[in-house]
Design an enzyme around this catalytic site. Sequence first.
Site, PDB file in Angstrom:
ATOM      1  N   THR A 184       0.927  -5.712  -1.173  1.00  0.00           N
ATOM      2  CA  THR A 184       1.889  -6.186  -0.190  1.00  0.00           C
ATOM      3  C   THR A 184       2.967  -5.169   0.140  1.00  0.00           C
ATOM      4  O   THR A 184       3.221  -4.239  -0.643  1.00  0.00           O
ATOM      5  CB  THR A 184       2.558  -7.480  -0.726  1.00  0.00           C
ATOM      6  OG1 THR A 184       3.519  -7.953   0.206  1.00  0.00           O
ATOM      7  CG2 THR A 184       3.246  -7.221  -2.068  1.00  0.00           C
ATOM      8  N   LYS A 202      -0.778   1.619   1.089  1.00  0.00           N
ATOM      9  CA  LYS A 202      -1.566   0.654   0.314  1.00  0.00           C
ATOM     10  C   LYS A 202      -2.888   1.248  -0.171  1.00  0.00           C
ATOM     11  O   LYS A 202      -3.349   0.935  -1.272  1.00  0.00           O
ATOM     12  CB  LYS A 202      -1.833  -0.599   1.141  1.00  0.00           C
ATOM     13  CG  LYS A 202      -0.630  -1.511   1.302  1.00  0.00           C
ATOM     14  CD  LYS A 202      -1.041  -2.843   1.923  1.00  0.00           C
ATOM     15  CE  LYS A 202       0.134  -3.782   2.099  1.00  0.00           C
ATOM     16  NZ  LYS A 202      -0.269  -5.100   2.618  1.00  0.00           N
ATOM     17  N   ASP A 262      -3.739  -8.621   0.859  1.00  0.00           N
ATOM     18  CA  ASP A 262      -2.424  -8.660   1.479  1.00  0.00           C
ATOM     19  C   ASP A 262      -1.895 -10.097   1.396  1.00  0.00           C
ATOM     20  O   ASP A 262      -2.674 -11.054   1.312  1.00  0.00           O
ATOM     21  CB  ASP A 262      -2.549  -8.210   2.939  1.00  0.00           C
ATOM     22  CG  ASP A 262      -1.296  -8.453   3.736  1.00  0.00           C
ATOM     23  OD1 ASP A 262      -0.222  -7.969   3.340  1.00  0.00           O
ATOM     24  OD2 ASP A 262      -1.386  -9.157   4.765  1.00  0.00           O
TER      25      ASP A 262
END
Length: 285
Positions: free
Chosen positions: A42, A204, A8
């Site tokens: 991200t 994600k 991240d």
Amino acid sequence: MIRLVAIDIDGTLLTDEKSISNNTKKTLLNARKNGVKIVLTTGRPFEGLTDTLNILEFNTNNKDVDGVTIQDYVVCFNGALVKNLYTNDIITDITLQGNHLQEIYQLSQQLGTNIHAFSATQGLIAPKISKYTQLEMDINNISIQLVDFQNIYASEKIVKVMLIDEPHIIDSAVRNLSDQLYDKYTIVRSTPYFLEFLNKEANKGLGLKMLAEYLGIFPGEIMSFGDAGNDLHMIKYAGLGVAMDNATDEIKAAAQFVADSNNNDGVAKTLQQFSIDRIKLLRKC
């Protein structure tokens, strides 16, 4: 053996001052040259990665120790977009539509929150510029199109929709979301002031899964770093999920390891502790 490290950006790779230390940069580049895939994962749009990619030299330092071109990948928009940086090929692209934006816009009016969204064709769009829309623009160095969401075409391709406001207002909004909304959308909180709505098949973890399967990498060969609610799916998917010391309690509970904070080289220290920056991998992908 760790073959892919998913990281991240905000609150994890970057310090609170949005910088990357020389130690972290060197550690990532060493691991990358030795065959480890370093994947920035991200909530930001692809355009918001430019500065970070340049700092890390991912666009220029593209040869490994055997002189083979390194193909880097990014997972953007909280997993809705996965892209090969070298070829520009799209690995996965999972979006909402304009009718979903209209539904969430009505929800924002009911909950009393500000809102903006990302359109595949128009970029960042909003009915007005609020405090946190301006922050989104500043963080990602992007412009905005002011749009009446009631006039959005139902078929418009929408990457994600965000309720944006003061943390206590978003807290209240979260408490008032129905189970039906969670069944229909992936809903994640990326910061105290951002609540994000994506296609149910996008997060994600799923974005990382699609990339890993594309590269022939197993979950047990993946290490992931995160700090916030939108990192939960990839922390759970990876064989070794790492929470930053500044992470939420939810992320720490899901992780197998807690690193030092984003302000204290937590990513670099952990990669060094597990020797990820020093072991040369046999080429598989």
